[in-house]
Design a protein around this motif. Sequence first.
Motif, PDB file in Angstrom:
ATOM      1  N   UNK A 183      23.595  77.061   8.752  1.00 43.18           N
ATOM      2  CA  UNK A 183      23.679  75.859   7.921  1.00 43.18           C
ATOM      3  C   UNK A 183      24.620  76.145   6.753  1.00 43.18           C
ATOM      4  N   UNK A 184      25.651  75.323   6.602  1.00 43.74           N
ATOM      5  CA  UNK A 184      26.616  75.505   5.527  1.00 43.74           C
ATOM      6  C   UNK A 184      26.154  74.709   4.314  1.00 43.74           C
ATOM      7  N   UNK A 185      26.098  75.386   3.158  1.00 43.07           N
ATOM      8  CA  UNK A 185      25.568  74.762   1.953  1.00 43.07           C
ATOM      9  C   UNK A 185      26.492  75.043   0.773  1.00 43.07           C
ATOM     10  N   UNK A 195      23.042  70.868   1.672  1.00 44.34           N
ATOM     11  CA  UNK A 195      23.839  71.032   2.887  1.00 44.34           C
ATOM     12  C   UNK A 195      25.086  70.171   2.797  1.00 44.34           C
ATOM     13  N   UNK A 196      26.142  70.613   3.470  1.00 43.90           N
ATOM     14  CA  UNK A 196      27.402  69.886   3.487  1.00 43.90           C
ATOM     15  C   UNK A 196      27.632  69.256   4.846  1.00 43.90           C
ATOM     16  N   UNK A 242      17.091  80.211  10.447  1.00 48.14           N
ATOM     17  CA  UNK A 242      18.349  79.694   9.893  1.00 48.14           C
ATOM     18  C   UNK A 242      18.976  80.700   8.931  1.00 48.14           C
ATOM     19  N   UNK A 243      20.302  80.715   8.930  1.00 52.90           N
ATOM     20  CA  UNK A 243      21.031  81.455   7.916  1.00 52.90           C
ATOM     21  C   UNK A 243      21.928  80.474   7.178  1.00 52.90           C
ATOM     22  N   UNK A 244      22.154  80.739   5.920  1.00 51.24           N
ATOM     23  CA  UNK A 244      22.959  79.868   5.071  1.00 51.24           C
ATOM     24  C   UNK A 244      24.306  80.511   4.794  1.00 51.24           C
ATOM     25  N   UNK A 245      25.337  79.713   4.906  1.00 52.79           N
ATOM     26  CA  UNK A 245      26.680  80.117   4.532  1.00 52.79           C
ATOM     27  C   UNK A 245      27.115  79.262   3.354  1.00 52.79           C
ATOM     28  N   UNK A 246      27.419  79.893   2.243  1.00 52.58           N
ATOM     29  CA  UNK A 246      27.770  79.155   1.029  1.00 52.58           C
ATOM     30  C   UNK A 246      29.272  78.907   0.979  1.00 52.58           C
ATOM     31  N   UNK A 247      29.623  77.696   0.546  1.00 45.47           N
ATOM     32  CA  UNK A 247      31.020  77.345   0.358  1.00 45.47           C
ATOM     33  C   UNK A 247      31.123  76.446  -0.860  1.00 45.47           C
ATOM     34  N   UNK A 248      32.307  76.365  -1.418  1.00 41.44           N
ATOM     35  CA  UNK A 248      32.517  75.514  -2.595  1.00 41.44           C
ATOM     36  C   UNK A 248      32.580  74.051  -2.238  1.00 41.44           C
TER      37      UNK A 248
END
Length: 250
Positions: A183-185, A195-196, A242-248
């Motif tokens: 999940x990208x956040x 989430x994005x 779930x794993x989270x991937x952080x982005x701006x």
Amino acid sequence: MLILLPPSETKREGGDAARLDLARLRFSSLTATRRRLVRELRAISRDEDASLKALKISARQRSEVLRNRTVTTSPTMPAIDRYTGVVFDALDSATLSAEARSFAAGHVVIQSALLGPIGAMDPIPAYRLSHDSKLPGVHLAKTWAPLVPQEIAATNDLVLDFRSEAYVALSPLPRGGNSWFLRVVTESDDGSVRALNHFNKKAKGLLTRALLMHARDLATVDEVFTVAVQAGHRMEFGDPGEIRLFTSGV
């Protein structure tokens, strides 16, 4: 390790390889199902109006119907090169090293609505069929949901599910154990996390590229985290499975 990607609505034209050979695609036990869906897609493509409705596209996209009409005779290219769009633009397969492309062949699977799970280097034609398309007498979710999880599970690999929610719904996989959903956040200034939608695609493409350039089989999520951090990504565990991937978000 298996990286499971969504497909893309947009696809590159042309190809240097011969026409579609279903027997050459990964997960050969799905050949009969693939053949049936390709047959139904070609059949409806003979009726342009019915095709536009089934594919949920406008008259300005009539060329997509022609693609489907010639899906068994048009040239093919590796799936990782065929798909375009945000995920695949960020992955940028054309600039991957030979070692990375070879690694992708065994470790990247793309979830196609038409062909089911296919290998990154499987030769496929341009076509148009989405998760929510309607083929006569075919329910895509009921077709793929019973088949895909068992094919993926049979690999006994660590599974990194980078698919969109729509393609997860098409073929749900259990979460936890060896299977992890990404999940990208993004994190706000106040520390809240959300989430994005659109921007998650680029992040998934960039992370996939980093894993392919690393070109080493990984057995645990912790190893994935290590490679991601080395490539400049921030990741952490989220909800169970779930794993989270952080982005701006830019």
